[in-house]
Design an enzyme around this catalytic site. Structure first.
Site, PDB file in Angstrom:
ATOM      1  N   LYS A  13       0.868  -1.270   0.011  1.00  0.00           N
ATOM      2  CA  LYS A  13       0.047   0.058  -0.019  1.00  0.00           C
ATOM      3  C   LYS A  13       0.948   1.299  -0.048  1.00  0.00           C
ATOM      4  O   LYS A  13       0.455   2.366  -0.942  1.00  0.00           O
ATOM      5  CB  LYS A  13      -1.002   0.015   1.121  1.00  0.00           C
ATOM      6  N   ARG A  88     -10.427   0.499   8.584  1.00  0.00           N
ATOM      7  CA  ARG A  88      -9.684  -0.612   8.721  1.00  0.00           C
ATOM      8  C   ARG A  88     -10.748  -1.584   9.091  1.00  0.00           C
ATOM      9  O   ARG A  88     -10.727  -2.872   9.401  1.00  0.00           O
ATOM     10  CB  ARG A  88      -8.824  -0.591   9.642  1.00  0.00           C
ATOM     11  N   ARG A 122      11.083  -6.239   5.596  1.00  0.00           N
ATOM     12  CA  ARG A 122      11.033  -5.075   5.163  1.00  0.00           C
ATOM     13  C   ARG A 122      11.926  -3.897   5.877  1.00  0.00           C
ATOM     14  O   ARG A 122      11.876  -3.898   7.212  1.00  0.00           O
ATOM     15  CB  ARG A 122       9.468  -4.501   5.476  1.00  0.00           C
ATOM     16  N   ARG A 152      10.637  -1.217  11.037  1.00  0.00           N
ATOM     17  CA  ARG A 152       9.408  -0.745  11.966  1.00  0.00           C
ATOM     18  C   ARG A 152       9.109  -1.532  13.171  1.00  0.00           C
ATOM     19  O   ARG A 152       9.293  -2.537  12.826  1.00  0.00           O
ATOM     20  CB  ARG A 152       8.176  -0.650  11.028  1.00  0.00           C
ATOM     21  N   ARG A 163      -1.440  -8.737  13.221  1.00  0.00           N
ATOM     22  CA  ARG A 163      -1.621  -7.907  12.364  1.00  0.00           C
ATOM     23  C   ARG A 163      -2.469  -8.369  11.019  1.00  0.00           C
ATOM     24  O   ARG A 163      -3.454  -8.055  10.572  1.00  0.00           O
ATOM     25  CB  ARG A 163      -0.716  -7.292  11.793  1.00  0.00           C
TER      26      ARG A 163
HETATM   27  P1  AMP Z   1      -0.145   0.714   8.876  1.00  0.00           P
HETATM   28  O1  AMP Z   1       1.066   1.944   8.652  1.00  0.00           O
HETATM   29  O2  AMP Z   1      -1.457   1.412   7.805  1.00  0.00           O
HETATM   30  O3  AMP Z   1       0.325  -0.568   8.635  1.00  0.00           O
HETATM   31  O4  AMP Z   1      -0.681   1.002  10.341  1.00  0.00           O
HETATM   32  C1  AMP Z   1       0.116   0.596  11.393  1.00  0.00           C
HETATM   33  C2  AMP Z   1      -0.628   0.255  12.600  1.00  0.00           C
HETATM   34  O5  AMP Z   1      -1.484   1.613  13.019  1.00  0.00           O
HETATM   35  C3  AMP Z   1      -1.936  -0.705  12.550  1.00  0.00           C
HETATM   36  O6  AMP Z   1      -1.369  -2.004  12.612  1.00  0.00           O
HETATM   37  C4  AMP Z   1      -2.781  -0.337  13.502  1.00  0.00           C
HETATM   38  O7  AMP Z   1      -2.359  -0.671  14.710  1.00  0.00           O
HETATM   39  C5  AMP Z   1      -2.644   1.114  13.442  1.00  0.00           C
HETATM   40  N1  AMP Z   1      -3.658   1.766  12.460  1.00  0.00           N
HETATM   41  C6  AMP Z   1      -3.439   2.290  11.252  1.00  0.00           C
HETATM   42  N2  AMP Z   1      -4.594   2.811  11.038  1.00  0.00           N
HETATM   43  C7  AMP Z   1      -5.680   2.390  11.567  1.00  0.00           C
HETATM   44  C8  AMP Z   1      -7.139   2.439  11.613  1.00  0.00           C
HETATM   45  N3  AMP Z   1      -7.578   2.940  10.594  1.00  0.00           N
HETATM   46  N4  AMP Z   1      -7.650   1.867  12.495  1.00  0.00           N
HETATM   47  C9  AMP Z   1      -7.254   1.422  13.585  1.00  0.00           C
HETATM   48  N5  AMP Z   1      -5.540   1.417  13.834  1.00  0.00           N
HETATM   49  C10 AMP Z   1      -5.000   1.954  12.704  1.00  0.00           C
END
Ligand code: AMP
Length: 208
Positions: A13, A88, A122, A152, A163
């Protein structure tokens, strides 16, 4: 054009988001990036978010929806935006429908079996570029900007499993949600390279 970018963790993404934002001049809004910036800055939101992110769980809907609602109330969204990582779950999607007009949802469809290795290997740069250790040949800096690469905190085996479970249970139902609204563009990645995936996405967005 306001779009949502949907896909499992590690589906690419972030990579596609940068390319889409550049080509279509869309504002890129990533809830994950917003949370990480808050954690780095030690803000109250960051403190709440950290425990959930470290456990591979979703940050509570109330916190997340408020952040997005606030971000979408700013003037700079007029030329269109791309939401990366939001919604999400179905609750967030129904909330979003109350304060935003979404035109399309692009789903990056990847084989979930490939993702554990992809995410654990990654390495990312603050500029947004991301790499896999298997192609870095030991390099520790970003080929694009020279920045230091890092892993990360939530890209470890245990958190990744949580996740992926969260994705399957809560996020994957959004594919049907947007399909029913007639807004879904499904991009099946198979073994395609990031550039090939982007070409498929661009061919669809160009029609719009
Ligand atoms: P990402 O960078 O999109 O992979 O997001 C990293 C982490 O942030 C996720 O595993 C969630 O813990 C949190 N997160 C990101 N977006 C959301 C969302 N829309 N709702 C809830 N938690 C989120």
């Amino acid at each position: 054009m306001n779009i949502i970018l949907l896909g499992a963790p590690g589906a690419g993404k972030g990579t596609q988001a940068s390319k889409i934002a550049e080509k279509y001049n869309l504002l890129h809004i990533s809830t994950g990036d917003i949370f990480r910036a808050n954690i780095k800055g030690g803000t109250p939101i960051g403190k709440v978010a950290k425990s959930y992110i470290d456990a591979g769980k979703l940050v509570p809907d109330e916190v997340t929806c408020d952040i997005v609602k606030d971000r979408l109330s700013k003037d700079d969204i007029q030329n269109g935006y791309m939401l990366d990582g939001f919604p999400r779950n179905v609750f967030q999607a129904t909330e979003l429908d109350k304060f935003a007009k979404i035109d399309l949802c692009v789903n990056i469809d990847v084989d979930l079996n490939l993702l554990q290795d992809r995410i654990c290997g990654r390495r990312v740069c603050a500029c947004g570029e991301s790499y896999h250790v298997s192609t870095l040949n030991g390099a520790t800096t970003c080929a694009k900007c020279g920045g230091e690469l890092y892993q990360r905190a939530d890209d470890n085996a245990e958190t990744v499993k949580a996740r992926l479970d969260t994705y399957q249970n809560q996020t994957a139902p959004l594919i049907e949600y947007y399909s029913k609204q007639g807004k879904l563009i499904n991009i099946v990645c198979g073994t395609k390279t990031p550039n090939e995936v982007f070409e498929l996405i661009a061919a669809e967005l160009d029609k719009y």
